[in-house]
Design a protein around this motif. Sequence first.
Motif, PDB file in Angstrom:
ATOM      1  N   GLY A  55       5.898   0.758  -9.542  1.00 46.88           N
ATOM      2  CA  GLY A  55       6.470   1.405  -8.372  1.00 46.88           C
ATOM      3  C   GLY A  55       5.411   2.064  -7.509  1.00 46.88           C
ATOM      4  N   THR A  56       4.418   2.687  -8.151  1.00 47.11           N
ATOM      5  CA  THR A  56       3.350   3.344  -7.406  1.00 47.11           C
ATOM      6  C   THR A  56       2.506   2.333  -6.646  1.00 47.11           C
ATOM      7  OG1 THR A  56       3.246   5.159  -9.014  1.00 47.11           O
ATOM      8  CG2 THR A  56       1.314   4.827  -7.606  1.00 47.11           C
ATOM      9  N   VAL A  57       2.191   1.205  -7.282  1.00 50.28           N
ATOM     10  CA  VAL A  57       1.409   0.164  -6.614  1.00 50.28           C
ATOM     11  C   VAL A  57       2.152  -0.362  -5.392  1.00 50.28           C
ATOM     12  CG1 VAL A  57       0.512  -2.190  -6.851  1.00 50.28           C
ATOM     13  CG2 VAL A  57       0.132  -0.521  -8.676  1.00 50.28           C
ATOM     14  N   LEU A  60       2.241   2.479  -2.602  1.00 50.53           N
ATOM     15  CA  LEU A  60       0.960   2.671  -1.918  1.00 50.53           C
ATOM     16  C   LEU A  60       0.659   1.506  -0.983  1.00 50.53           C
ATOM     17  CD1 LEU A  60      -1.276   4.048  -4.819  1.00 50.53           C
ATOM     18  CD2 LEU A  60      -0.229   5.331  -2.960  1.00 50.53           C
ATOM     19  N   THR A  61       0.923   0.296  -1.457  1.00 47.49           N
ATOM     20  CA  THR A  61       0.626  -0.895  -0.653  1.00 47.49           C
ATOM     21  C   THR A  61       1.445  -0.917   0.629  1.00 47.49           C
ATOM     22  OG1 THR A  61       0.098  -2.163  -2.653  1.00 47.49           O
ATOM     23  CG2 THR A  61       0.588  -3.413  -0.650  1.00 47.49           C
ATOM     24  N   SER A  62       2.758  -0.733   0.504  1.00 47.21           N
ATOM     25  CA  SER A  62       3.620  -0.866   1.678  1.00 47.21           C
ATOM     26  C   SER A  62       3.488   0.311   2.633  1.00 47.21           C
ATOM     27  CB  SER A  62       5.080  -1.022   1.247  1.00 47.21           C
ATOM     28  OG  SER A  62       5.551   0.147   0.608  1.00 47.21           O
ATOM     29  N   SER A  63       3.241   1.509   2.119  1.00 47.01           N
ATOM     30  CA  SER A  63       3.123   2.654   3.015  1.00 47.01           C
ATOM     31  C   SER A  63       1.909   2.518   3.922  1.00 47.01           C
ATOM     32  CB  SER A  63       3.055   3.956   2.216  1.00 47.01           C
ATOM     33  OG  SER A  63       1.937   3.975   1.353  1.00 47.01           O
ATOM     34  N   VAL A  64       0.811   2.003   3.378  1.00 49.47           N
ATOM     35  CA  VAL A  64      -0.386   1.794   4.195  1.00 49.47           C
ATOM     36  C   VAL A  64      -0.182   0.632   5.162  1.00 49.47           C
ATOM     37  CG1 VAL A  64      -2.820   1.153   4.156  1.00 49.47           C
ATOM     38  CG2 VAL A  64      -1.941   2.789   2.483  1.00 49.47           C
ATOM     39  N   LEU A 108       9.258  -4.027  -6.305  1.00 52.32           N
ATOM     40  CA  LEU A 108       9.989  -4.248  -5.057  1.00 52.32           C
ATOM     41  C   LEU A 108      10.537  -2.937  -4.494  1.00 52.32           C
ATOM     42  CD1 LEU A 108      12.037  -7.521  -5.781  1.00 52.32           C
ATOM     43  CD2 LEU A 108       9.946  -7.255  -4.429  1.00 52.32           C
ATOM     44  N   LEU A 109      11.036  -2.077  -5.380  1.00 54.99           N
ATOM     45  CA  LEU A 109      11.565  -0.789  -4.931  1.00 54.99           C
ATOM     46  C   LEU A 109      10.456   0.060  -4.313  1.00 54.99           C
ATOM     47  CD1 LEU A 109      13.958   1.152  -4.758  1.00 54.99           C
ATOM     48  CD2 LEU A 109      13.379   1.958  -7.058  1.00 54.99           C
ATOM     49  N   GLY A 110       9.266   0.019  -4.918  1.00 55.52           N
ATOM     50  CA  GLY A 110       8.132   0.739  -4.339  1.00 55.52           C
ATOM     51  C   GLY A 110       7.745   0.188  -2.982  1.00 55.52           C
ATOM     52  N   LEU A 111       7.768  -1.148  -2.840  1.00 50.81           N
ATOM     53  CA  LEU A 111       7.443  -1.762  -1.551  1.00 50.81           C
ATOM     54  C   LEU A 111       8.436  -1.336  -0.475  1.00 50.81           C
ATOM     55  CD1 LEU A 111       6.526  -5.388  -2.724  1.00 50.81           C
ATOM     56  CD2 LEU A 111       4.956  -3.707  -1.727  1.00 50.81           C
ATOM     57  N   GLY A 112       9.722  -1.361  -0.811  1.00 55.01           N
ATOM     58  CA  GLY A 112      10.736  -0.966   0.163  1.00 55.01           C
ATOM     59  C   GLY A 112      10.671   0.508   0.496  1.00 55.01           C
ATOM     60  N   SER A 113      10.530   1.345  -0.519  1.00 56.80           N
ATOM     61  CA  SER A 113      10.530   2.795  -0.301  1.00 56.80           C
ATOM     62  C   SER A 113       9.296   3.249   0.482  1.00 56.80           C
ATOM     63  CB  SER A 113      10.582   3.528  -1.643  1.00 56.80           C
ATOM     64  OG  SER A 113      11.757   3.210  -2.348  1.00 56.80           O
ATOM     65  N   GLY A 114       8.142   2.689   0.157  1.00 59.12           N
ATOM     66  CA  GLY A 114       6.923   3.078   0.859  1.00 59.12           C
ATOM     67  C   GLY A 114       6.978   2.743   2.336  1.00 59.12           C
ATOM     68  N   ALA A 115       7.541   1.572   2.662  1.00 63.77           N
ATOM     69  CA  ALA A 115       7.634   1.176   4.065  1.00 63.77           C
ATOM     70  C   ALA A 115       8.614   2.067   4.825  1.00 63.77           C
ATOM     71  CB  ALA A 115       8.059  -0.286   4.163  1.00 63.77           C
ATOM     72  N   VAL A 116       9.747   2.401   4.196  1.00 58.56           N
ATOM     73  CA  VAL A 116      10.709   3.300   4.839  1.00 58.56           C
ATOM     74  C   VAL A 116      10.086   4.673   5.065  1.00 58.56           C
ATOM     75  CG1 VAL A 116      12.897   4.519   4.529  1.00 58.56           C
ATOM     76  CG2 VAL A 116      12.744   2.097   3.952  1.00 58.56           C
ATOM     77  N   GLN A 347      -1.936   8.266   5.404  1.00 64.93           N
ATOM     78  CA  GLN A 347      -1.626   9.581   4.846  1.00 64.93           C
ATOM     79  C   GLN A 347      -0.544   9.497   3.783  1.00 64.93           C
ATOM     80  OE1 GLN A 347      -2.739  12.073   8.951  1.00 64.93           O
ATOM     81  NE2 GLN A 347      -0.623  11.675   8.395  1.00 64.93           N
ATOM     82  N   ILE A 348       0.498   8.713   4.045  1.00 63.94           N
ATOM     83  CA  ILE A 348       1.576   8.560   3.064  1.00 63.94           C
ATOM     84  C   ILE A 348       1.036   7.887   1.801  1.00 63.94           C
ATOM     85  CG2 ILE A 348       3.830   7.532   2.617  1.00 63.94           C
ATOM     86  CD1 ILE A 348       3.877   9.808   4.634  1.00 63.94           C
ATOM     87  N   GLY A 349       0.176   6.879   1.981  1.00 62.08           N
ATOM     88  CA  GLY A 349      -0.434   6.234   0.824  1.00 62.08           C
ATOM     89  C   GLY A 349      -1.315   7.178   0.042  1.00 62.08           C
ATOM     90  N   ALA A 350      -2.110   7.977   0.751  1.00 59.18           N
ATOM     91  CA  ALA A 350      -2.981   8.950   0.078  1.00 59.18           C
ATOM     92  C   ALA A 350      -2.163   9.991  -0.666  1.00 59.18           C
ATOM     93  CB  ALA A 350      -3.891   9.626   1.102  1.00 59.18           C
ATOM     94  N   ALA A 351      -1.017  10.371  -0.108  1.00 58.93           N
ATOM     95  CA  ALA A 351      -0.151  11.334  -0.783  1.00 58.93           C
ATOM     96  C   ALA A 351       0.330  10.773  -2.121  1.00 58.93           C
ATOM     97  CB  ALA A 351       1.047  11.673   0.107  1.00 58.93           C
TER      98      ALA A 351
END
Length: 433
Positions: A55-57, A60-64, A108-116, A347-351
């Motif tokens: 989830g973390t991976v 981080l990927t999608s938020s950046v 997948l949940l991490g990818l979706g959540s990070g982008a949102v 910033q979101i990824g760094a957080a």
Amino acid sequence: MSTSPAPPRATLLLLAYLAFVSLGLPDGLLGVGWPSIHADLGVPTEAVGLLLTAGTVGYLTSSVLAGFTLARVGVGALLAGSTLLASLALTGYAVSPGLAVLVGCALLLGLGSGAVDSGLNAYAAGAFGPRHMNWLHACFGLGVAIGPLIMTAALSGGLTWRWGYGIVAGAQVALAIAFVLTVRAWQGRDPAPEAGGAATGVVPAIRVPVLATLRLPAVWSGALAFALYVAIEVSAGLWAFLLLTEGRGLSAAVAGGCVSAYWGSLFVGRVVQGVVAERLGPRSVLRVSLAGMAVGAALIAVPGSAALAVLGLVVVGFAAAPVFPLLTLTTADRVGAAHADRAIGLQIGAAGLGAALVPGGLGVLISNVSVQVLGPALVVLALALILLYELGARRPAAGSGRTGVAGSGPERTAAPDADYPLSGPVRPVVDGR
């Protein structure tokens, strides 16, 4: 003198609130549901680490990436697609036959959540004022609190853990449909007209090279500031129980209540200080809040006194409450409006990285030294955060301020708090290639 910007549309504001509630729901599900999950699937307890890592991976990927692709995709389409992806991942949880599928769904949940998270923060930084920005992040805490209640209700009602994920998946589907129906409404609005003049129309897109964003020192100091802030927030909440029981001699029941008070002060602080920041301006509130975090950390560091440690926790929680949303809101002041979307993604990824690495590193330090190091460590982190913020606040923004574009005029520093818009228009779309 310009007129006051138009307030955000009520429909979009409500959807933004619901989206942040939905971001917190899955975090609350896993803690309550994992004992049933690992027993049902026959996997070891420590296997939850695989889900958290995946989830973390993904996050981080999608938020950046969201920060760098937002201009091309559009915030409406990004939110609709990412929320749909999150709903599919939660549905996968509900029907998962084994651990491997769960790990894939966590990714997948991490990818979706990070982008949102990244997309909504980028939009809100230009469209919402300090009050709504704080309340938006308070909604995440509300979601984290509701998630365990949903899973507990399902298990207490004789249902399996799969129902908890299925219920949240259904809510995510409804939210994704709402985002699909409002895709065009999320597009940028016209800037407020100058006094005595007509509206200028839609601001044309400005092409800004990616490397131009990555070369800005303010982008990286801002990302580091987010990592430090989240490290303080998560570390205090994670290790406070151990400090209060082993280091201050409180009973488990009392210490647990004190930790709940810490998280509660974070939620209340965002609700209350959102109004304060709207009146006084974000920069004034940020400086007081950062100083309050350092004072609270110092109280936690005082040896021996349980009362001071508990007071310090509550002070840290209340003071820290507006820091994340207001740092996000003022991103364009530090890096320039043309670079803000990308900077917010970083910033979101760094957080997320700070939340994953620093609390764990503190755990290693605590196990090798003593739990008493928690307070001094929080003091060091808080002082470093103050230093980073002050350095960033004094550095001129790249290109222009909140509502400008790179290269449109001479560099200038952020406007005084008195001139900060209470609810500004959406920034012009930046087409970076």
